[in-house]
Design a protein around this motif. Structure first.
Motif, PDB file in Angstrom:
ATOM      1  N   GLY A  23       0.788  -1.225   0.000  1.00 45.75           N
ATOM      2  CA  GLY A  23       0.000   0.000   0.000  1.00 45.75           C
ATOM      3  C   GLY A  23       0.818   1.271   0.000  1.00 45.75           C
ATOM      4  N   ASP A  24       2.104   1.201  -0.206  1.00 43.62           N
ATOM      5  CA  ASP A  24       2.918   2.408  -0.253  1.00 43.62           C
ATOM      6  C   ASP A  24       2.622   3.176  -1.541  1.00 43.62           C
ATOM      7  OD1 ASP A  24       5.379   4.123  -0.796  1.00 43.62           O
ATOM      8  OD2 ASP A  24       5.877   3.288   1.172  1.00 43.62           O
ATOM      9  N   PRO A  25       2.410   4.483  -1.466  1.00 44.94           N
ATOM     10  CA  PRO A  25       2.105   5.250  -2.682  1.00 44.94           C
ATOM     11  C   PRO A  25       3.185   5.152  -3.753  1.00 44.94           C
ATOM     12  CG  PRO A  25       1.623   6.544  -0.719  1.00 44.94           C
ATOM     13  CD  PRO A  25       2.324   5.318  -0.256  1.00 44.94           C
ATOM     14  N   ALA A  26       4.439   4.907  -3.355  1.00 48.58           N
ATOM     15  CA  ALA A  26       5.523   4.806  -4.334  1.00 48.58           C
ATOM     16  C   ALA A  26       5.431   3.549  -5.176  1.00 48.58           C
ATOM     17  CB  ALA A  26       6.871   4.862  -3.630  1.00 48.58           C
ATOM     18  N   ASP A  27       4.617   2.580  -4.750  1.00 47.64           N
ATOM     19  CA  ASP A  27       4.501   1.303  -5.456  1.00 47.64           C
ATOM     20  C   ASP A  27       3.216   1.234  -6.280  1.00 47.64           C
ATOM     21  OD1 ASP A  27       6.881   0.475  -4.166  1.00 47.64           O
ATOM     22  OD2 ASP A  27       5.721  -0.112  -2.396  1.00 47.64           O
ATOM     23  N   GLY A  28       2.869   2.316  -6.896  1.00 43.71           N
ATOM     24  CA  GLY A  28       1.610   2.369  -7.621  1.00 43.71           C
ATOM     25  C   GLY A  28       1.527   1.432  -8.807  1.00 43.71           C
ATOM     26  N   GLN A  29       2.674   1.020  -9.392  1.00 44.55           N
ATOM     27  CA  GLN A  29       2.648   0.133 -10.547  1.00 44.55           C
ATOM     28  C   GLN A  29       2.562  -1.341 -10.169  1.00 44.55           C
ATOM     29  OE1 GLN A  29       2.378   1.045 -13.877  1.00 44.55           O
ATOM     30  NE2 GLN A  29       1.877   2.924 -12.743  1.00 44.55           N
TER      31      GLN A  29
END
Length: 611
Positions: free
Chosen positions: A449-455
């Motif tokens: 759920g980290d925003p940096a892992d959107g892909q």
């Protein structure tokens, strides 16, 4: 066709990759001393080996004197009266333990161990020299001249080898060692005094006072006195003396560990480092399905001099544990590997790599590491996958059974999931986790759920009533690939949900633009496969039987068969190491990093106790 491995980078004659070693300088890490100082001469290296071997021989002599009664008595006679033995040579387990610690730390080229040996050796040499110069009766024995010459040779070799000992310890080691020594001595003295008081069999009218008993206990702890040394007013059983001496030996070992322990870790990946790593993955991420796991934030990173490649690692139990292939341009891999190995040598860490691909393994071996096949990774080509055919009959039937039960699957990128839904999915993932420990290191991201892992891609499985029952999360593998990161399901739901979700993702991979998917890693897959074939040799069959036995607890064979049902392409993965004798330590560090073994260190235990 899988992109896990690629051809080795081509170089024209006379050129070398970024940071590559000159020809003839591929010494194994852990053997090359001086933290990478290749200019050290043969004399310096020879002197360093001499000091290590002297300590090893002294350990053997001490142990032999402890277990061989007549030889031990001879040693004691040569260390009494007008005789003295060479430096650190005396019969006894405690002396052997102390010398063994010095030998191990000197073998790892630790600066603190070299300094301690130098100071201690100079003091002993000065004492022996004064005795020989001032007391004629000592000069009358040839053995004393031999002891003096051997001690002088050991002490003289230390300054010559000083450039070889550059491995750094933790800056907190002196304070920790002093605290352990002081605290341990207070506790051990109190316990020993209590034992002496309780077990004292001396007549009441002759018993010593508390001060004498305290001095007796402290003397045996500090000087580790023999059991035949008696004090008026104290008559205790022999096992009490043995217990006190063993306690003293253990305390000595703990103090030495605190004084010589390696630095526990380096700085974790910073936001700036993570940004650089993501840029490297953007350009070269297709080469390794494990590349995205380099973004774990409990790892450290070291870049090549050009910044075009990097090695990510984590220090566990004195092992610098890297995972997967180096990140970035293969032309710059040697520079990053050299920097990582130099960092490991400078801190006396054991270098190791788990889960490296064949191409990276070849490059690592050129830097002195040895390779051992660890297992295989299952790669599914979504364009060629099909459920048709007799070979897929069982898989097809299980898939149709779950689908008829009303289960559905939803596939989407993490960036497309609303924050509220992602929070709910994270709660389910925590609730469905097997145990309290979040397992995984080489093939797990360690967060969700980290925003940096959107892909990243989320695969959600819901039952006929729309309730979530299972979820899988995949990290990007280049632009058209995915690697399995997280796999959780509700224990109360029907069996086969994970397989159903994987098959749905494979068949609907076009929705997220995916052409290949990396699934679980199967340890020792080739053993199970070849060991069951006709004509397999007795050794291979025995190895397969042993792995099948241990699979009752660690699911080694079941994990292989769970992946084999998708008929994947198997890509070998390797463990790289400097010395085969370090494999048990590397295995222990890997188990701790992956979350299968939790062994808190003494400082951590002390923090828990204070808390």
């Amino acid at each position: 066709m899988s992109q896990k491995t690629s051809l080795l980078p081509h170089r024209s004659p006379g050129t070398a990759p970024d940071g590559a070693r000159p020809a003839g300088r591929n010494e194994p890490p852990g053997v090359v001393p001086c933290g990478g100082r290749r200019g050290s001469g043969r004399l310096s290296r020879g002197a360093a080996r001499l000091t290590v071997w002297y300590l090893r021989v002294a350990v053997c002599v001490d142990l032999l004197g402890a277990v061989w009664v007549s030889f031990g008595q001879d040693l004691k006679r040569h260390n009494d009266g007008d005789f003295f033995t060479p430096h650190l040579v005396a019969a006894g387990f405690t002396g052997a333990l102390f010398t063994a610690v010095l030998a191990v730390t000197m073998r790892r080229r630790k600066r603190a161990a070299w300094l301690l040996n130098l100071v201690f050796g100079l003091l002993v040499l000065a004492l022996y020299s004064c005795v020989m110069a001032l007391l004629p009766q000592f000069r009358a024995h040839p053995f004393n001249w031999f002891s003096l010459a051997v001690t002088a040779l050991f002490v003289a070799a230390l300054p010559v080898a000083r450039r070889e000992f550059t491995a750094k310890g933790d800056r907190s080691n002196p304070k920790l060692a002093a605290g352990v020594a002081l605290g341990g001595l207070l506790v051990a003295t109190a316990l020993a005094t209590l034992l002496v008081t309780v077990t004292n069999e001396s007549p009441v009218e002759e018993r010593s006072d508390l001060g004498v008993r305290l001095s007796y206990a402290l003397a045996r702890l500090v000087f580790i006195a023999g059991t035949d040394d008696r004090v008026d007013g104290i008559a205790i059983p022999g096992w009490v003396d043995v217990f006190i001496n063993v306690t003293a030996a253990l305390l000595l070992l703990l103090v030495l560990w605190a004084a010589f322990r390696s630095r526990r870790a380096t700085d974790p990946v910073s936001p700036a480092d993570e940004e650089r790593l993501r840029a490297l993955l953007e350009r070269h991420g297709e080469r390794d399905s494990l590349g995205y796991f380099a973004l774990r934030r409990d790892k450290s990173v070291i870049f090549s001099p050009s910044g075009k490649a990097a090695v990510t690692y984590r220090v566990v139990g004195g092992v610098s544990l890297a995972s997967g292939d180096p990140i970035g341009d293969p032309e710059a891999w040697p520079g990053a590997i050299d920097a990582w190995l130099a960092e490991a040598r400078s801190h006396a860490w054991v270098p190791a790599v788990i889960g490296a691909g064949e191409t990276a393994g070849t490059v690592y071996t050129r830097h002195g590491l040895s390779a051992l096949e660890l297992g295989d990774e299952a790669i599914v080509d979504t364009g060629e996958f099909t459920l048709e055919g007799r070979a897929m009959r069982n898989v097809r039937q299980a898939y149709n059974r779950v689908r008829r039960a009303g289960y559905t699957v939803r596939v989407r990128r993490h960036a497309d999931i609303p924050a509220e839904e992602m929070t709910a999915l994270m709660r389910h993932a925590d609730a469905w986790r097997d145990g309290e420990t979040e397992r995984g290191f080489s093939m797990a991201l360690g967060r969700l759920g980290d925003p940096a892992d959107g892909q990243c891609v989320m695969v959600e499985c819901h039952d006929a009533e729309g309730r979530p029952r299972a979820l899988l999360s995949f990290v990007p593998w280049g632009r058209r690939g995915l690697s399995l990161d997280l796999m959780r399901r509700d224990r109360e739901a029907d069996n086969g949900l994970i397989e159903f979700a994987v098959l749905e993702l494979i068949q609907r991979s076009g929705e997220v633009g995916v052409g290949q998917i990396s699934l679980n890693f199967a340890m020792f897959r080739s053993v199970f496969e070849r060991g069951a074939q006709l004509g397999a040799g007795p050794v291979l069959r025995l190895w397969r039987s042993l792995l099948s036995f241990f699979s009752r607890w660690w699911q080694i064979e079941s994990l292989y068969r769970a992946n084999a049902k998708y008929r994947p392409v198997w890509e070998p993965r390797f463990v790289l190491f400097a010395k085969s004798s370090e494999l048990p330590r590397i295995g222990l560090a890997s188990a701790r990093a992956e979350g299968f073994l939790d062994l808190p260190s003494p400082p951590r235990l002390l923090r828990r106790t204070r808390g």
